[in-house]
Design a protein around this motif. Sequence first.
Motif, mmCIF file in Angstrom:
data_model
loop_
_atom_site.group_PDB
_atom_site.id
_atom_site.type_symbol
_atom_site.label_atom_id
_atom_site.label_comp_id
_atom_site.label_asym_id
_atom_site.label_seq_id
_atom_site.Cartn_x
_atom_site.Cartn_y
_atom_site.Cartn_z
ATOM 1 N N GLY A 46 -8.528 11.958 -4.016
ATOM 2 C CA GLY A 46 -8.174 11.959 -2.847
ATOM 3 C C GLY A 46 -7.797 13.158 -2.344
ATOM 4 N N TYR A 56 -0.743 8.189 3.123
ATOM 5 C CA TYR A 56 -1.521 8.069 1.889
ATOM 6 C C TYR A 56 -0.916 8.853 0.580
ATOM 7 C CZ TYR A 56 -5.147 5.970 5.005
ATOM 8 O OH TYR A 56 -5.623 5.306 5.727
ATOM 9 N N ALA A 60 0.027 6.820 -2.723
ATOM 10 C CA ALA A 60 -0.530 7.347 -3.951
ATOM 11 C C ALA A 60 0.563 7.538 -5.021
ATOM 12 C CB ALA A 60 -1.158 8.565 -3.671
ATOM 13 N N ILE A 82 -3.062 14.418 -2.701
ATOM 14 C CA ILE A 82 -3.189 13.173 -3.387
ATOM 15 C C ILE A 82 -3.192 13.312 -4.633
ATOM 16 C CG2 ILE A 82 -4.612 11.198 -3.853
ATOM 17 C CD1 ILE A 82 -3.509 11.060 -1.060
ATOM 18 N N MET A 142 -8.533 7.311 -3.069
ATOM 19 C CA MET A 142 -8.016 7.343 -1.564
ATOM 20 C C MET A 142 -8.525 8.215 -0.790
ATOM 21 S SD MET A 142 -4.898 5.908 -2.805
ATOM 22 C CE MET A 142 -3.792 6.458 -1.310
ATOM 23 N N VAL A 172 -8.837 2.621 -1.440
ATOM 24 C CA VAL A 172 -7.773 2.340 -0.920
ATOM 25 C C VAL A 172 -7.625 2.652 0.488
ATOM 26 C CG1 VAL A 172 -5.115 2.661 -1.034
ATOM 27 C CG2 VAL A 172 -6.377 2.530 -3.117
ATOM 28 N N GLY A 173 -7.548 1.883 1.458
ATOM 29 C CA GLY A 173 -7.293 2.295 2.811
ATOM 30 C C GLY A 173 -8.494 1.781 3.695
ATOM 31 N N GLU A 208 -0.493 -1.100 -3.275
ATOM 32 C CA GLU A 208 -0.528 -0.850 -4.955
ATOM 33 C C GLU A 208 -0.561 -2.095 -5.595
ATOM 34 O OE1 GLU A 208 4.113 -0.346 -3.347
ATOM 35 O OE2 GLU A 208 1.949 -0.050 -2.588
#
Length: 228
Positions: A46, A56, A60, A82, A142, A172-173, A208
């Motif tokens: 990320g 974020y 993380a 990240i 990320m 993720v996201g 998560e």
Amino acid sequence: MRREQHSKGWNEIKTNDSWAIFKIMGEFVNGFEKMSRIGPCVSIFGSARVREGHQYYDLAVRISQKIAEAGYGVITGGGPGIMEAGNKGASLAGGTSVGLNIDLPFEQHDNPYIDDDKSLDFDYFFVRKVMFVKYSQGFVVMPGGFGTLDEFFEALTLIQTHKIHTFPIILVGTEFWKGLMDWIKNTLVEAGNISPKDLDLIKLVDTEDEVVEIIDAFYKGRTLSPNF
């Protein structure tokens, strides 16, 4: 005169390239020796540009804590953002925290959450990428920039072409990755440049718990081992 200068330049390049081979070999040997002792890990990628308090970054940290609590080590690129969050979460959970650092003119510096004996330094991006791909049981991707996309597409390509074993690749996201996923589906698949089944290699999540559920479900009944 011009010809001589040009020729000399190429000779110098050849000499430098020959010596560089030994440095590259050294990075591979050192990396393989250290990483092979660590055990099953998950890599987190990320942006290096986010800081503590960013949604974020904090996510993380929670993801890496959950991963460590599930019995996996966490590997990051060793830097800020990240990467720092990934190492921090693993450290808070008492898990293995690995940093694969790269020498860059900006952004990169070691973060303080890497285990003292698990910080590796690389001059060559391609050697470092081999370590991520070989020793990761999953990629958690990320929101990030070019470097994050590079790692993401590298893993997809190697799995798609059967150069390495399949492992979970988790974006993720949803909000951040939606545009890219729409383009992959509506452009790459529609053009016939990838197969619809290639989309199954990518999971898109927001929490998560979803990350750990995907990794645990994938390895249920499977042996944990390096990917090639």
